[in-house]
Enzyme design. Structure first.
Site, PDB file in Angstrom:
ATOM      1  N   HIS A  61       0.705  -1.077   0.028  1.00  0.00           N
ATOM      2  CA  HIS A  61       0.163  -0.142  -0.024  1.00  0.00           C
ATOM      3  C   HIS A  61       0.630   1.362   0.145  1.00  0.00           C
ATOM      4  CE1 HIS A  61      -3.740  -2.041   2.115  1.00  0.00           C
ATOM      5  NE2 HIS A  61      -3.262  -2.690   0.853  1.00  0.00           N
ATOM      6  N   GLU A  63       0.542   4.085   1.713  1.00  0.00           N
ATOM      7  CA  GLU A  63       1.196   4.495   2.902  1.00  0.00           C
ATOM      8  C   GLU A  63       2.203   3.694   3.539  1.00  0.00           C
ATOM      9  OE1 GLU A  63      -3.142   5.291   1.780  1.00  0.00           O
ATOM     10  OE2 GLU A  63      -1.717   3.463   2.044  1.00  0.00           O
ATOM     11  N   CYS A  91      -5.271   2.142   6.011  1.00  0.00           N
ATOM     12  CA  CYS A  91      -5.749   0.864   6.827  1.00  0.00           C
ATOM     13  C   CYS A  91      -4.984   0.361   7.936  1.00  0.00           C
ATOM     14  CB  CYS A  91      -5.803  -0.186   5.762  1.00  0.00           C
ATOM     15  SG  CYS A  91      -4.031  -0.976   5.407  1.00  0.00           S
ATOM     16  N   CYS A  94      -1.287  -0.069   7.387  1.00  0.00           N
ATOM     17  CA  CYS A  94      -0.455   1.114   7.164  1.00  0.00           C
ATOM     18  C   CYS A  94      -0.414   1.984   8.325  1.00  0.00           C
ATOM     19  CB  CYS A  94      -1.246   1.697   5.971  1.00  0.00           C
ATOM     20  SG  CYS A  94      -1.064   0.962   4.312  1.00  0.00           S
TER      21      CYS A  94
END
Length: 164
Positions: A61, A63, A91, A94
């Site tokens: 991801h 992030e 999320c 992250c």
């Protein structure tokens, strides 16, 4: 959401993250992006999402990638003063990475709840209904969280992307 702490610089950098999410989509990746900047607005890291199946790693991801890159180039005391700007709410995975890397502040655009209305039950984005604030609240140090902001702008790269 704490709009009192949001600055014009924050909005500018958040729009930059949203623009990067559109670029991520144009690269045929999921439309998410993040960047890490210091208080003066110097951007140290920009990352696209790279988790789109079948070739992407589901842990890549934007992030998490941004936090991992930032921790390699900035000392802890500087990371604590940095902000991670994200096109969508981080999320749980992250948020954990942001916490462990020592980034002191998060500003995000699209909320996890609104993202779910866009993705529905798309198997490429099985949303965890766990706000990043709840993840950070379990830690021993504070991470300031501001968001959601600019959601209508952040939605644009997601339109007609998900199969929901």
């Amino acid at each position: 959401m704490n709009a009192a702490s949001l600055t014009e610089l924050d909005l500018q950098l958040l729009r930059q993250a949203i623009a990067l999410s559109a670029e991520s989509r144009s690269r045929k990746r999921h439309p998410f992006a993040a960047l890490v900047a210091d208080r003066q607005g110097n951007v140290w890291v920009e990352c696209f999402n790279d988790s789109k199946p079948p070739t992407g790693d589901p842990t890549c991801h934007a992030e998490r990638l941004a936090a991992a890159q930032a921790v390699r180039i900035l000392p802890p005391e500087q990371l604590a003063e940095c902000t991670l700007y994200s096109s969508a709410e981080p999320c749980a995975m992250c948020a954990g990475a942001i916490y462990w890397c020592g980034i002191g502040r998060v500003v995000y655009a699209l909320s996890e709840a609104r993202l779910l209305t866009l993705t529905g039950n798309d198997p490429e984005n099985p949303t965890l209904s766990l706000p990043c604030r709840e993840v950070f609240a379990r830690g021993q140090r504070q991470v300031e969280v501001l968001g959601p902001f600019l959601e209508d702008e952040a939605v644009v790269p997601h339109k007609q992307f998900w199969r929901n």
